[in-house]
Design an enzyme around this catalytic site. Sequence first.
Site, PDB file in Angstrom:
ATOM      1  N   LYS A   1       0.032   4.203  -0.346  1.00  0.00           N
ATOM      2  CA  LYS A   1      -0.678   5.389   0.169  1.00  0.00           C
ATOM      3  C   LYS A   1      -0.465   6.562  -0.805  1.00  0.00           C
ATOM      4  CE  LYS A   1      -0.303   3.486   4.749  1.00  0.00           C
ATOM      5  NZ  LYS A   1      -0.276   3.685   6.174  1.00  0.00           N
TER       6      LYS A   1
ATOM      7  N   HIS B   1      -9.956   1.506   5.018  1.00  0.00           N
ATOM      8  CA  HIS B   1      -8.667   1.798   5.657  1.00  0.00           C
ATOM      9  C   HIS B   1      -8.871   2.881   6.722  1.00  0.00           C
ATOM     10  CE1 HIS B   1      -4.544   2.930   6.356  1.00  0.00           C
ATOM     11  NE2 HIS B   1      -4.182   1.817   5.755  1.00  0.00           N
TER      12      HIS B   1
ATOM     13  N   GLU C   1      -5.790  -4.376  10.852  1.00  0.00           N
ATOM     14  CA  GLU C   1      -4.793  -3.329  11.039  1.00  0.00           C
ATOM     15  C   GLU C   1      -5.141  -2.507  12.271  1.00  0.00           C
ATOM     16  OE1 GLU C   1      -2.622  -2.276   7.150  1.00  0.00           O
ATOM     17  OE2 GLU C   1      -4.403  -1.035   7.257  1.00  0.00           O
TER      18      GLU C   1
ATOM     19  N   GLU D   1      -7.134   5.272   7.628  1.00  0.00           N
ATOM     20  CA  GLU D   1      -6.800   6.643   7.223  1.00  0.00           C
ATOM     21  C   GLU D   1      -7.975   7.291   6.485  1.00  0.00           C
ATOM     22  OE1 GLU D   1      -3.085   5.767   5.307  1.00  0.00           O
ATOM     23  OE2 GLU D   1      -2.162   5.421   7.251  1.00  0.00           O
TER      24      GLU D   1
ATOM     25  N   GLY E   1       2.008   2.832  11.077  1.00  0.00           N
ATOM     26  CA  GLY E   1       2.997   3.903  10.933  1.00  0.00           C
ATOM     27  C   GLY E   1       3.636   4.349  12.239  1.00  0.00           C
TER      28      GLY E   1
ATOM     29  N   SER F   1       2.908  -1.305  10.699  1.00  0.00           N
ATOM     30  CA  SER F   1       4.356  -1.261  10.974  1.00  0.00           C
ATOM     31  C   SER F   1       5.078  -2.565  10.630  1.00  0.00           C
ATOM     32  CB  SER F   1       4.622  -0.871  12.426  1.00  0.00           C
ATOM     33  OG  SER F   1       4.200   0.457  12.659  1.00  0.00           O
TER      34      SER F   1
ATOM     35  N   ASN G   1       0.856  -1.188   0.000  1.00  0.00           N
ATOM     36  CA  ASN G   1       0.000   0.000   0.000  1.00  0.00           C
ATOM     37  C   ASN G   1       0.898   1.247   0.000  1.00  0.00           C
ATOM     38  OD1 ASN G   1      -1.889   1.980   0.408  1.00  0.00           O
ATOM     39  ND2 ASN G   1      -2.395   1.392   2.510  1.00  0.00           N
TER      40      ASN G   1
HETATM   41  P1  PGA Z   1       2.364   0.887   7.777  1.00  0.00           P
HETATM   42  O1  PGA Z   1       0.919   1.013   7.120  1.00  0.00           O
HETATM   43  O2  PGA Z   1       2.951  -0.432   7.302  1.00  0.00           O
HETATM   44  O3  PGA Z   1       3.144   2.070   7.274  1.00  0.00           O
HETATM   45  O4  PGA Z   1       2.173   0.892   9.260  1.00  0.00           O
HETATM   46  C1  PGA Z   1       0.104  -0.086   6.945  1.00  0.00           C
HETATM   47  C2  PGA Z   1      -1.213   0.348   6.358  1.00  0.00           C
HETATM   48  O5  PGA Z   1      -1.724   1.406   6.742  1.00  0.00           O
HETATM   49  O6  PGA Z   1      -1.765  -0.326   5.473  1.00  0.00           O
END
Ligand code: PGA
Length: 244
Positions: free
Chosen positions: A10, A90, A160, A92, A166, A206, A8
């Site tokens: 993003k 997601h 998640e 976010e 993150g 992460s 991903n």
């Molecule tokens: P990250 O994000 O690996 O940077 O923690 C994972 C995600 O949001 O899909």
Amino acid sequence: MKRIVIANWKMNPKNIAEAKKLAAGFIRLGGIRKKINLVIAPPFVYFPIFGVKFELAAQNAFYETSGAYTGEISPAMLYSLGIRHVILGHSERREHSGETDSVINSKVKAALNSGLGVVLCVGEKSRDDENFQVFVRDQLRKDLEGISKRYSAKIIIAYEPIWAIGTGKTVKPEDLYEMTTYIRRTLLDLLGKNAAHRIPVLYGGSVSAKNSKSFLDVNGVNGLLVGGASLDINEFRMIIKSAL
Ligand code: PGA
């Protein structure tokens, strides 16, 4: 079952030149990428870089097929481009775009009806709240409401935990086992036995080359959703190797 690893990106990289450089790294992965189910989720505007050689996922899609919805992209449009998956729910997007479970549910239905596979993200904000499992169950129940069992082959769940995205914090293997088992039990209630067996459950939050194997070793975890670490091809290659 081959492991599923989803990259991903993003809203990265910053421009087309950097995106091409990163995509070239993915192309150079060569044979090892065929040993897993690799799916790349770049921003929409970078889809053309990849052509048809990769399995691609959209990071979002709207719930209508066409019409006066400025700025939106429909699942049917994505399907017609050769895109076969979409990430929905997601955290976010739940947070920054205010997507509610009801909106996500409409998007899941529209995506499945258009032939896309859905990677549905769920996860609790914090583990301090003793009801964190119920929170995840409610997300699944609301996001999958009214979805026919026949679509179960098209659904992937990505667990998640928001506190792990993150942040460098990750879930303990025993807690991950407990949660994936709980998710499967919820899927059993919602979509029946076959779905509960068949729907892959991924971990995201992460993930790095150092910790990826510890998640994949957990019984019932079928793969990874990788954010930040998918922007560094050397790191990502090591993550794939841990999934072979
Ligand atoms: P990250 O994000 O690996 O940077 O923690 C994972 C995600 O949001 O899909």
